[in-house]
Motif scaffolding. Structure first.
Motif, PDB file in Angstrom:
ATOM      1  N   SER A 116       0.857  -1.188   0.000  1.00  0.00           N
ATOM      2  CA  SER A 116       0.000   0.000   0.000  1.00  0.00           C
ATOM      3  C   SER A 116       0.890   1.234   0.000  1.00  0.00           C
ATOM      4  O   SER A 116       1.869   1.310   0.759  1.00  0.00           O
ATOM      5  N   ASP A 117       0.575   2.177  -0.876  1.00  0.00           N
ATOM      6  CA  ASP A 117       1.296   3.443  -0.913  1.00  0.00           C
ATOM      7  C   ASP A 117       0.642   4.421   0.058  1.00  0.00           C
ATOM      8  O   ASP A 117      -0.560   4.666  -0.009  1.00  0.00           O
ATOM      9  N   GLU A 118       1.460   4.970   0.964  1.00  0.00           N
ATOM     10  CA  GLU A 118       0.977   5.962   1.914  1.00  0.00           C
ATOM     11  C   GLU A 118       1.419   7.343   1.435  1.00  0.00           C
ATOM     12  O   GLU A 118       2.607   7.663   1.436  1.00  0.00           O
ATOM     13  N   LEU A 119       0.464   8.132   0.992  1.00  0.00           N
ATOM     14  CA  LEU A 119       0.778   9.447   0.446  1.00  0.00           C
ATOM     15  C   LEU A 119       0.838  10.491   1.551  1.00  0.00           C
ATOM     16  O   LEU A 119       0.183  10.349   2.595  1.00  0.00           O
ATOM     17  N   ASN A 170       5.859  -6.866  -5.176  1.00  0.00           N
ATOM     18  CA  ASN A 170       6.099  -5.658  -4.393  1.00  0.00           C
ATOM     19  C   ASN A 170       6.065  -5.881  -2.890  1.00  0.00           C
ATOM     20  O   ASN A 170       6.621  -5.077  -2.136  1.00  0.00           O
ATOM     21  N   VAL A 171       5.436  -6.948  -2.435  1.00  0.00           N
ATOM     22  CA  VAL A 171       5.417  -7.206  -0.996  1.00  0.00           C
ATOM     23  C   VAL A 171       6.830  -7.474  -0.486  1.00  0.00           C
ATOM     24  O   VAL A 171       7.130  -7.273   0.694  1.00  0.00           O
ATOM     25  N   THR A 172       7.731  -7.887  -1.395  1.00  0.00           N
ATOM     26  CA  THR A 172       9.122  -8.142  -1.021  1.00  0.00           C
ATOM     27  C   THR A 172      10.075  -7.044  -1.477  1.00  0.00           C
ATOM     28  O   THR A 172      11.169  -6.928  -0.930  1.00  0.00           O
ATOM     29  N   GLY A 183      14.336   3.201   4.745  1.00  0.00           N
ATOM     30  CA  GLY A 183      13.571   3.851   5.798  1.00  0.00           C
ATOM     31  C   GLY A 183      12.231   4.362   5.343  1.00  0.00           C
ATOM     32  O   GLY A 183      11.507   4.996   6.125  1.00  0.00           O
ATOM     33  N   ALA A 184      11.854   4.081   4.090  1.00  0.00           N
ATOM     34  CA  ALA A 184      10.608   4.619   3.555  1.00  0.00           C
ATOM     35  C   ALA A 184       9.433   3.662   3.691  1.00  0.00           C
ATOM     36  O   ALA A 184       8.349   3.948   3.183  1.00  0.00           O
ATOM     37  N   GLY A 185       9.625   2.552   4.380  1.00  0.00           N
ATOM     38  CA  GLY A 185       8.522   1.622   4.528  1.00  0.00           C
ATOM     39  C   GLY A 185       9.006   0.276   5.014  1.00  0.00           C
ATOM     40  O   GLY A 185      10.089   0.158   5.592  1.00  0.00           O
ATOM     41  N   PHE A 218       5.635   3.196   1.853  1.00  0.00           N
ATOM     42  CA  PHE A 218       4.989   1.950   1.449  1.00  0.00           C
ATOM     43  C   PHE A 218       4.899   0.991   2.625  1.00  0.00           C
ATOM     44  O   PHE A 218       5.767   0.950   3.495  1.00  0.00           O
ATOM     45  N   ARG A 219       3.804   0.242   2.614  1.00  0.00           N
ATOM     46  CA  ARG A 219       3.567  -0.762   3.646  1.00  0.00           C
ATOM     47  C   ARG A 219       3.238  -2.086   2.976  1.00  0.00           C
ATOM     48  O   ARG A 219       2.311  -2.170   2.171  1.00  0.00           O
ATOM     49  N   ALA A 220       4.016  -3.105   3.277  1.00  0.00           N
ATOM     50  CA  ALA A 220       3.750  -4.435   2.722  1.00  0.00           C
ATOM     51  C   ALA A 220       2.417  -4.944   3.255  1.00  0.00           C
ATOM     52  O   ALA A 220       2.126  -4.842   4.447  1.00  0.00           O
ATOM     53  N   ARG A 221       1.613  -5.490   2.372  1.00  0.00           N
ATOM     54  CA  ARG A 221       0.329  -6.060   2.778  1.00  0.00           C
ATOM     55  C   ARG A 221       0.568  -7.478   3.293  1.00  0.00           C
ATOM     56  O   ARG A 221       0.404  -8.455   2.576  1.00  0.00           O
ATOM     57  N   ALA A 222       0.952  -7.565   4.537  1.00  0.00           N
ATOM     58  CA  ALA A 222       1.322  -8.863   5.101  1.00  0.00           C
ATOM     59  C   ALA A 222       0.554  -9.198   6.368  1.00  0.00           C
ATOM     60  O   ALA A 222       0.831 -10.219   7.002  1.00  0.00           O
ATOM     61  N   ASP A 223      -0.429  -8.375   6.728  1.00  0.00           N
ATOM     62  CA  ASP A 223      -1.178  -8.618   7.958  1.00  0.00           C
ATOM     63  C   ASP A 223      -1.849  -9.982   7.960  1.00  0.00           C
ATOM     64  O   ASP A 223      -2.020 -10.603   9.016  1.00  0.00           O
ATOM     65  N   VAL A 224      -2.232 -10.464   6.767  1.00  0.00           N
ATOM     66  CA  VAL A 224      -2.939 -11.732   6.678  1.00  0.00           C
ATOM     67  C   VAL A 224      -2.078 -12.900   7.144  1.00  0.00           C
ATOM     68  O   VAL A 224      -2.593 -13.971   7.482  1.00  0.00           O
ATOM     69  N   LEU A 225      -0.750 -12.698   7.210  1.00  0.00           N
ATOM     70  CA  LEU A 225       0.167 -13.765   7.603  1.00  0.00           C
ATOM     71  C   LEU A 225       0.530 -13.728   9.083  1.00  0.00           C
ATOM     72  O   LEU A 225       1.371 -14.510   9.540  1.00  0.00           O
ATOM     73  N   ALA A 226      -0.087 -12.851   9.828  1.00  0.00           N
ATOM     74  CA  ALA A 226       0.235 -12.734  11.252  1.00  0.00           C
ATOM     75  C   ALA A 226      -0.037 -14.028  12.005  1.00  0.00           C
ATOM     76  O   ALA A 226       0.653 -14.357  12.971  1.00  0.00           O
ATOM     77  N   GLY A 227      -1.018 -14.794  11.547  1.00  0.00           N
ATOM     78  CA  GLY A 227      -1.384 -16.033  12.232  1.00  0.00           C
ATOM     79  C   GLY A 227      -0.320 -17.106  12.185  1.00  0.00           C
ATOM     80  O   GLY A 227      -0.352 -18.053  12.979  1.00  0.00           O
ATOM     81  N   VAL A 228       0.649 -16.989  11.274  1.00  0.00           N
ATOM     82  CA  VAL A 228       1.764 -17.945  11.226  1.00  0.00           C
ATOM     83  C   VAL A 228       3.037 -17.315  11.769  1.00  0.00           C
ATOM     84  O   VAL A 228       4.125 -17.887  11.652  1.00  0.00           O
ATOM     85  N   GLY A 229       2.901 -16.131  12.369  1.00  0.00           N
ATOM     86  CA  GLY A 229       4.045 -15.497  13.018  1.00  0.00           C
ATOM     87  C   GLY A 229       4.900 -14.641  12.122  1.00  0.00           C
ATOM     88  O   GLY A 229       6.005 -14.244  12.523  1.00  0.00           O
ATOM     89  N   LEU A 230       4.449 -14.332  10.922  1.00  0.00           N
ATOM     90  CA  LEU A 230       5.247 -13.510  10.019  1.00  0.00           C
ATOM     91  C   LEU A 230       4.944 -12.031  10.210  1.00  0.00           C
ATOM     92  O   LEU A 230       3.780 -11.633  10.290  1.00  0.00           O
TER      93      LEU A 230
END
Length: 548
Positions: free
Chosen positions: A141-144, A303-305, A280-282, A260-272
């Motif tokens: 996600s791009d944070e403007l 882009n998540v990586t 430093g920009a995201g 920028f913020r990686a869209r990775a919240d969905v993986l929190a359940g496996v500890g990622l």
């Protein structure tokens, strides 16, 4: 299969699970596959293509929110320069489906590891997808910056990448708003593209003053002022920026660097969790050279990586990571001395429970269409629990019933023994070499059955070849018109992708009129008592192979 699916069990693969505007309850579905891909843009589809070509069961879940959604065109993609991003996705989906990969409209809301080592993906609508491997191609996600008008013009008159948009704004008036130290990184490129560049230091904190001085010395106009808003003209196009002191700078396009913020919240359940990007920009999701995350079995690409990847390198990375996943699965199967089939596992789990999946009654359309035929040799393709095959056997047919699921055939065998009926059972897929042997049949029946597409149409050719001269092909399928309606991915996931399966229209199109006489090809209401909340109409195709 029978015509009456039990309401608490999964529907047939092409059966609609409802659509926007319907108020009925959707039955929850659990499906199994080799690889679940989260995200259906360039990286995810490229990986899915690699894996489906390796005969892996692949399911892509896409919520339709790619990073480049605001852009009208994509650039720098060799062979597809200037194409619309949506066009590439549609072509990519078609290519994945051509090899039997499925692309579902929906959303993954969580991922967990099961006790057996596989991964459980929870989807909107309460559905579940179980996979041996997971690929996160979720993007970022791009944070403007909080500047009025920046978000409204994002991807159009408000741009950020000289490679994505630079040529299109060449020689035009550009105003670049610098909001963080990394914001100066593309400035030399924009300076090369136009000699009408103004740089506004909205937030000069930690900027490299040597770079600023070099820009000014090279003729770039530098303003040290906050920006109040991005201006637009009467037609809604960007026209400039208004500074905090009230001055207006005219511009044909505005450059804004996002965080920028990686869209990775969905993986929190496996500890990622994500890690900070070196700039430093995201943040990003860290992976090893094979594309695997810190959790074995979960991979990531696109882009998540790496936020710098354009569409072409994102697709390339997805293709490479897809290959690494294929190696991982193959090595695991080698150690276990098995040749695993994701498609077989999906169907076996559906028929693996203690309860009946279907009603046990034959399909009313089959009964109606076959009653006037003289009994002979019959082939029931995708027999499921065998209600149709058993009915045919009761009425004097010598029946061969096939299914990919051993669990399904075990149910048919038990019911045939109970009823004292003879049915030859063959476990296999329509896409196997010679799936029905070398014999031909007086009746070939495909009742709500399904088999995956292949570019060479192997399964379709085998189906047609199984009909003897003078024999009848009878295909009954659900009317898929409701699936053309959109689905609200925030609340529901459509659990089957009919475009990945050979459909009745495709079968009809393959019937050469010099070889086949089509007696019926029509949409009609389902037989009385068979209509459900999911579908009310059937498409019926009945054709006879000519004898000469």
């Amino acid at each position: 299969m029978s015509e009456h699916p039990a309401p608490s069990r999964p529907p047939a693969p092409s059966e609609p699970t409802g659509h926007v505007g319907h108020t009925h309850q959707h039955p929850t579905v659990e499906r199994h596959c080799d690889v679940a891909v989260i995200g259906g843009s360039a990286a995810g589809l490229a990986a899915a293509l690699q894996l489906s070509r390796q005969r892996r069961g692949v399911v892509v879940v896409d919520d339709g929110t790619p990073r480049n959604a605001p852009a009208a065109h994509m650039h720098g993609y060799l062979g597809r320069e200037g194409a619309a991003p949506g066009e590439l996705r549609e072509v990519g989906r078609a290519e994945v489906r051509a090899y039997g990969g499925e692309v579902l409209s929906g959303r993954v809301v969580g991922v967990r590891r099961r006790d057996d080592g596989r991964f459980r993906l929870d989807l909107t609508g309460g559905h579940v997808l179980v996979a041996r491997r997971v690929l996160a191609a979720t993007g970022l996600s791009d944070e403007l910056p909080a500047i009025d008008g920046a978000a409204r013009g994002w991807g159009r008159g408000v741009i950020h990448c000289p490679f994505c948009h630079g040529f299109e704004v060449r020689d035009q008036r550009l105003v670049q708003i610098v909001t963080h130290p990394l914001g100066l990184h593309p400035t030399p490129l924009f300076r090369h593209l136009t000699d009408r560049l103004t740089v506004v230091l909205h937030d000069p904190t930690d900027l490299d003053e040597e770079v600023v001085e070099a820009l000014a010395a090279s003729g770039v106009s530098v303003e040290r002022s906050e920006v109040a808003r991005v201006l637009t003209g009467p037609d809604g196009e960007v026209s400039g920026v208004e500074l905090g002191d009230g001055r207006a700078l005219e511009a044909d396009a505005v450059v804004v660097g996002s965080r920028f913020r990686a869209r990775a919240d969905v993986l929190a359940g496996v500890g990622l969790t994500t890690t900070p990007h070196p700039t430093g920009a995201g943040d990003v999701l860290a992976v090893d050279p094979r594309g695997e995350t810190a959790v074995p079995g979960i991979y990531a690409a696109g882009n998540v990586t790496d936020p710098s990847l354009q569409v072409l390198p994102s697709a390339a990375q997805g293709s490479q990571v897809g290959a690494m996943i294929a190696f991982s699965l193959a090595e695991e199967d080698l150690r276990a001395a098995v040749r695993h089939s994701g498609e077989e596992a999906d169907w076996d789990q559906r028929y693996g429970g203690p309860d009946r999946t279907w009603s046990g009654k034959p399909n009313g359309t089959l009964v109606h269409e076959v009653t006037d035929l003289a009994p002979g040799r019959a082939l029931d393709v995708g027999t499921g629990e065998g209600a149709d095959a058993l009915w045919l056997a009761e009425h004097g047919w010598k029946v061969t019933a096939t299914d990919i699921s051993g669990n399904a055939l075990a149910r048919v065998r038990a019911e045939a023994e109970r009823a004292g009926l003879a049915v030859d059972l063959v476990r296999g897929d329509a896409n196997d070499p010679e799936p029905f042997g070398t014999a031909t049949f007086d009746l070939v029946s495909l009742q709500y059955g399904s088999f995956k597409r292949t570019p060479d149409q192997r399964g379709l050719r085998s189906l047609l070849a199984a009909v003897a001269p003078g024999g009848t092909l009878l295909v009954v399928h659900h009317d898929l018109t409701p699936l053309r309606d959109p689905v609200d991915v925030a609340t529901q996931t459509r659990m089957y992708d009919p475009e990945a399966f050979v459909g009745i229209a495709e079968i009809a199109a393959a019937l050469d009129p010099d070889i086949w006489h089509v007696e019926t090809h029509e949409t009609r209401p389902r037989p009385a008592g068979a209509a459900s909340t999911h579908h009310v109409n059937d498409v019926v195709l009945r054709a006879t192979r000519r004898t000469a």
